[in-house]
Design a protein around this motif. Structure first.
Motif, PDB file in Angstrom:
ATOM      1  N   ARG A 198       0.780  -1.598   0.103  1.00 31.85           N
ATOM      2  CA  ARG A 198      -0.049  -0.070  -0.003  1.00 31.85           C
ATOM      3  C   ARG A 198       0.910   0.805  -0.288  1.00 31.85           C
ATOM      4  NH1 ARG A 198       0.372  -2.165   5.328  1.00 31.85           N
ATOM      5  NH2 ARG A 198      -1.843  -3.882   3.912  1.00 31.85           N
ATOM      6  N   ALA A 199      -0.044   2.346  -0.107  1.00 30.87           N
ATOM      7  CA  ALA A 199       0.919   3.520  -0.800  1.00 30.87           C
ATOM      8  C   ALA A 199       0.261   4.706  -0.009  1.00 30.87           C
ATOM      9  CB  ALA A 199       2.152   3.551  -1.897  1.00 30.87           C
ATOM     10  N   GLY A 200       0.767   5.805   0.145  1.00 31.78           N
ATOM     11  CA  GLY A 200       0.289   7.319  -0.003  1.00 31.78           C
ATOM     12  C   GLY A 200      -0.974   7.024   1.879  1.00 31.78           C
ATOM     13  N   GLY A 201      -1.547   8.737   1.243  1.00 31.94           N
ATOM     14  CA  GLY A 201      -1.886   8.249   3.326  1.00 31.94           C
ATOM     15  C   GLY A 201      -1.427   9.446   3.903  1.00 31.94           C
ATOM     16  N   ALA A 202      -1.463   9.612   4.937  1.00 28.66           N
ATOM     17  CA  ALA A 202      -0.610  10.424   5.078  1.00 28.66           C
ATOM     18  C   ALA A 202       0.648  11.752   5.392  1.00 28.66           C
ATOM     19  CB  ALA A 202      -1.253  10.435   7.648  1.00 28.66           C
ATOM     20  N   LEU A 203       1.318  10.332   5.651  1.00 26.18           N
ATOM     21  CA  LEU A 203       2.643  10.248   5.115  1.00 26.18           C
ATOM     22  C   LEU A 203       3.493  11.576   3.598  1.00 26.18           C
ATOM     23  CD1 LEU A 203       5.852   9.953   6.195  1.00 26.18           C
ATOM     24  CD2 LEU A 203       5.664   7.663   4.592  1.00 26.18           C
TER      25      LEU A 203
ATOM     26  N   GLU B 212      -4.503   0.761  -1.832  1.00 29.67           N
ATOM     27  CA  GLU B 212      -4.153  -0.307  -2.236  1.00 29.67           C
ATOM     28  C   GLU B 212      -3.742  -1.183  -3.457  1.00 29.67           C
ATOM     29  OE1 GLU B 212      -3.627  -2.818   1.054  1.00 29.67           O
ATOM     30  OE2 GLU B 212      -4.026  -0.820   2.263  1.00 29.67           O
ATOM     31  N   ALA B 213      -2.727  -1.923  -2.838  1.00 28.80           N
ATOM     32  CA  ALA B 213      -1.596  -3.050  -4.201  1.00 28.80           C
ATOM     33  C   ALA B 213      -2.821  -4.481  -4.414  1.00 28.80           C
ATOM     34  CB  ALA B 213      -0.181  -2.930  -4.421  1.00 28.80           C
ATOM     35  N   GLY B 214      -3.236  -5.128  -3.709  1.00 28.54           N
ATOM     36  CA  GLY B 214      -3.935  -6.003  -3.938  1.00 28.54           C
ATOM     37  C   GLY B 214      -2.224  -7.615  -4.289  1.00 28.54           C
TER      38      GLY B 214
ATOM     39  N   LEU C 202      10.687   8.051   0.036  1.00 24.14           N
ATOM     40  CA  LEU C 202       9.817   6.547  -0.843  1.00 24.14           C
ATOM     41  C   LEU C 202       8.767   6.201  -1.056  1.00 24.14           C
ATOM     42  CD1 LEU C 202      10.841   3.881  -1.070  1.00 24.14           C
ATOM     43  CD2 LEU C 202      10.468   2.975   1.677  1.00 24.14           C
ATOM     44  N   GLY C 203       8.232   7.347   0.558  1.00 26.42           N
ATOM     45  CA  GLY C 203       6.402   7.280   0.923  1.00 26.42           C
ATOM     46  C   GLY C 203       5.867   7.707  -1.388  1.00 26.42           C
ATOM     47  N   LEU C 204       6.451   9.216  -1.366  1.00 30.29           N
ATOM     48  CA  LEU C 204       6.316   9.894  -2.541  1.00 30.29           C
ATOM     49  C   LEU C 204       6.686   9.072  -3.905  1.00 30.29           C
ATOM     50  CD1 LEU C 204       7.598  13.204  -1.472  1.00 30.29           C
ATOM     51  CD2 LEU C 204       5.291  12.416  -1.804  1.00 30.29           C
ATOM     52  N   ALA C 205       7.832   7.813  -3.880  1.00 30.71           N
ATOM     53  CA  ALA C 205       8.080   7.044  -4.767  1.00 30.71           C
ATOM     54  C   ALA C 205       7.066   6.463  -5.137  1.00 30.71           C
ATOM     55  CB  ALA C 205       9.275   7.213  -5.146  1.00 30.71           C
ATOM     56  N   GLN C 206       7.052   5.892  -3.991  1.00 23.63           N
ATOM     57  CA  GLN C 206       5.627   4.267  -4.153  1.00 23.63           C
ATOM     58  C   GLN C 206       4.779   4.743  -4.298  1.00 23.63           C
ATOM     59  OE1 GLN C 206       6.559   2.695  -0.396  1.00 23.63           O
ATOM     60  NE2 GLN C 206       8.216   1.122  -0.630  1.00 23.63           N
ATOM     61  N   ALA C 207       4.039   5.619  -3.981  1.00 25.89           N
ATOM     62  CA  ALA C 207       2.771   6.515  -3.842  1.00 25.89           C
ATOM     63  C   ALA C 207       2.717   6.826  -5.052  1.00 25.89           C
ATOM     64  CB  ALA C 207       2.263   7.798  -3.280  1.00 25.89           C
ATOM     65  N   ALA C 208       3.701   7.069  -6.460  1.00 21.55           N
ATOM     66  CA  ALA C 208       3.882   7.388  -7.632  1.00 21.55           C
ATOM     67  C   ALA C 208       3.641   6.500  -8.295  1.00 21.55           C
ATOM     68  CB  ALA C 208       4.845   8.236  -8.247  1.00 21.55           C
ATOM     69  N   LEU C 209       4.241   5.338  -7.774  1.00 25.07           N
ATOM     70  CA  LEU C 209       4.374   4.007  -9.010  1.00 25.07           C
ATOM     71  C   LEU C 209       3.178   3.382  -8.785  1.00 25.07           C
ATOM     72  CD1 LEU C 209       5.910   1.903 -10.289  1.00 25.07           C
ATOM     73  CD2 LEU C 209       6.593   1.125  -8.256  1.00 25.07           C
TER      74      LEU C 209
ATOM     75  N   THR D 230      -2.297   6.795 -13.244  1.00 30.13           N
ATOM     76  CA  THR D 230      -1.931   8.410 -13.591  1.00 30.13           C
ATOM     77  C   THR D 230      -1.109   7.613 -14.376  1.00 30.13           C
ATOM     78  OG1 THR D 230      -0.871   7.562 -11.430  1.00 30.13           O
ATOM     79  CG2 THR D 230      -2.585   8.922 -10.864  1.00 30.13           C
ATOM     80  N   PRO D 231      -0.225   9.751 -14.838  1.00 24.05           N
ATOM     81  CA  PRO D 231       1.814   9.249 -15.835  1.00 24.05           C
ATOM     82  C   PRO D 231       2.402   8.237 -15.156  1.00 24.05           C
ATOM     83  CG  PRO D 231       0.481  11.224 -14.865  1.00 24.05           C
ATOM     84  CD  PRO D 231      -0.685  10.552 -14.002  1.00 24.05           C
ATOM     85  N   VAL D 232       3.090   7.359 -15.571  1.00 32.10           N
ATOM     86  CA  VAL D 232       4.093   6.955 -15.753  1.00 32.10           C
ATOM     87  C   VAL D 232       5.170   7.385 -14.713  1.00 32.10           C
ATOM     88  CG1 VAL D 232       5.298   5.041 -16.173  1.00 32.10           C
ATOM     89  CG2 VAL D 232       3.430   5.151 -16.622  1.00 32.10           C
ATOM     90  N   PRO D 233       5.541   7.518 -14.101  1.00 29.63           N
ATOM     91  CA  PRO D 233       6.979   7.883 -12.759  1.00 29.63           C
ATOM     92  C   PRO D 233       7.918   8.137 -14.055  1.00 29.63           C
ATOM     93  CG  PRO D 233       5.807   6.403 -11.332  1.00 29.63           C
ATOM     94  CD  PRO D 233       5.562   6.153 -12.798  1.00 29.63           C
ATOM     95  N   GLU D 234       8.893   9.084 -13.697  1.00 30.08           N
ATOM     96  CA  GLU D 234       9.818   9.224 -14.585  1.00 30.08           C
ATOM     97  C   GLU D 234      11.433   7.591 -14.386  1.00 30.08           C
ATOM     98  OE1 GLU D 234      13.824  11.883 -16.318  1.00 30.08           O
ATOM     99  OE2 GLU D 234      12.123  12.845 -14.507  1.00 30.08           O
TER     100      GLU D 234
END
Length: 438
Positions: A96-101, A108-110, A307-314, A322-326
């Motif tokens: 999972r990613a995103g949230g308060a951080l 959730e990725a599942g 790390l949280g921002l990178a994982q949330a973007a992916l 959403t757009p594919v991260p660079e």
């Protein structure tokens, strides 16, 4: 380190076969599928016979940017106690990613997703593992996962990453040789090099599983026979160390018990071949030993946030369009996104088996269409309810009979308490369904 021997993944679909199978020293059960207060009778009987049962967690997300959830850790510890297990296992992954951080929606990725092999990710993982170790009543072992995608800018190989993790935390390793083969096909990583770099003395046990290749991509399905290349990786591992235990995993498409027994025989043969090579090389049967943990420092919040921002973007690119991260391979990310949606559809069909019955052949295409624009934000049961609610809005379900059944199913499960089971009330609901179909 405790010698486990030969084991098989316990699943309800093959519970009877596992109980009758000769030569099974231990089993592994998915932790989240076991209720501590109501253990499956099959597991109870196996334990009474002296068969070791190890819970295998899939939802902690130790590789995620957030610290492990105390409730999930307590639930995992409860299962360890209920099963009397000497060990508990989880994955080196984020789920999972995103949230308060990150001040963004929690997604959730599942499924298990790879962490970047960077210093930042390693610092976070080490602290998370230590938190889990402190909360669990028995030693923890963590598993290397299979991956379809690679993170840009990685700083370590898989073997180096696992070595540092074990060195810094003292955690044991669950080495999945099928996942090493998967990463060889999908990411060009040499299994022999990974094994050469591993801290072999930290190995708790080994997973072996099957998969299939499609369009140059290996899918770690756990629903196909174990192929020879995976057995070859197992032989290579056994030529370097005597693993304390080896386990056959199968999650779907279960064959006849005789076929599972043949696969176990092939696994034993691969181990014997590796042991003979090891003896010829050194004359001594190397075995694992314990490791002393180095001090682990707390990962600074800015590191967790990066790390949280990178994982949330992916994850957002994979499940929300959403757009594919660079730096990521767009084609491979598309393969991963379709795999996640397909797995999500399969699991929702298991936790809510009425939905495929109600929707018939239209279930899967309807769910895949829904999944493309509706990320999972809770568990699979919540996902099933949200999917049914989505179909009931607008004109997405044109067949009035199907719509009536779907609405009835949704109403039965979406309220704060189950609907009345009194005969008169049930009769009224059944009558209403008949009238709606007409």
């Amino acid at each position: 380190m405790e010698r486990l021997g030969t084991g098989i993944g316990w699943r309800p679909e093959i519970a009877d076969a596992v109980e009758r199978m000769p030569g099974i020293d231990w089993v592994e059960a998915v932790a989240e599928n076991v209720c501590p207060g109501h253990l499956p009778e099959s597991l109870v009987r196996l334990r009474e016979r002296g068969v070791t049962v190890i819970p295998h967690g899939v939802s902690l997300g130790l590789g995620g940017a957030e610290r492990p959830d105390a409730g999930r850790l307590a639930a995992l510890a409860e299962r360890v106690e209920a099963l009397g297990s000497p060990l508990v296992t989880e994955h080196i992954a984020f789920v999972r990613a995103g949230g308060a951080l990150t001040a963004s929606p929690l997604l959730e990725a599942g499924h298990l997703l790879p962490v970047p092999r960077t210093r930042d990710a390693l610092d976070v993982l080490c602290e998370n593992v230590r938190i889990a170790q402190d909360a669990l009543p028995v030693p923890l072992a963590v598993e290397n996962i299979a991956a379809l995608i690679s993170w840009p800018g990685e700083e370590m190989t898989e073997g180096q990453f696992l070595y540092e993790l074990a060195d810094r935390t003292g955690v044991r390793l669950l080495i999945d040789v099928a996942n090493l083969h998967t990463n060889h096909v999908n990411r060009g990583e040499d299994p022999a090099k990974a094994l050469a770099e591993l801290p072999l003395e930290a190995i708790a046990y080994v997973h072996v599983a099957g998969g299939f290749e499609r369009d140059g991509v290996w899918h770690d399905s756990h629903a196909h026979p174990v192929p020879q290349p995976v057995l070859d990786v197992l032989t290579d591992l056994a030529s370097r160390v005597s693993p304390p235990g080896v386990l056959l995993e199968r999650d779907e498409n279960f064959p006849e018990p005789a076929e599972l027994e043949r696969e176990l025989g092939a696994i034993r043969g691969a181990l014997e071949k590796g042991a003979a090579e090891r003896t010829a090389q050194s004359g001594t049967p190397a075995t694992g030993s314990s490791r002393e943990a180095a001090p682990v420092q707390e990962a600074p919040e800015p590191v967790r946030q990066r790390l949280g921002l990178a994982q949330a973007a992916l994850l957002s690119a994979l499940v929300a369009g959403t757009p594919v991260p660079e730096g990521f391979d767009r084609v491979r990310l598309g393969v991963q996104a379709r795999a996640l949606a397909g797995k999500r559809a399969d699991i929702v069909a298991k936790v809510a088996p009425e939905l495929p019955v109600i929707l018939g052949d239209g279930y899967r295409p309807a769910f895949l269409g829904y999944a493309h624009g509706h990320p999972m934000t809770g568990g699979y049961r919540r996902d099933a309810l949200d999917f049914a609610g989505y179909l009931l809005t607008g004109d997405r379900c044109e067949d009035e009979g199907v719509r009536a059944e779907l609405r009835e199913w949704w109403l039965e499960r979406s309220g704060p308490a189950p609907r009345s089971r009194r005969p008169a009330v049930r009769l009224a609901r059944a009558t209403r369904r008949v009238l709606l179909r007409r």
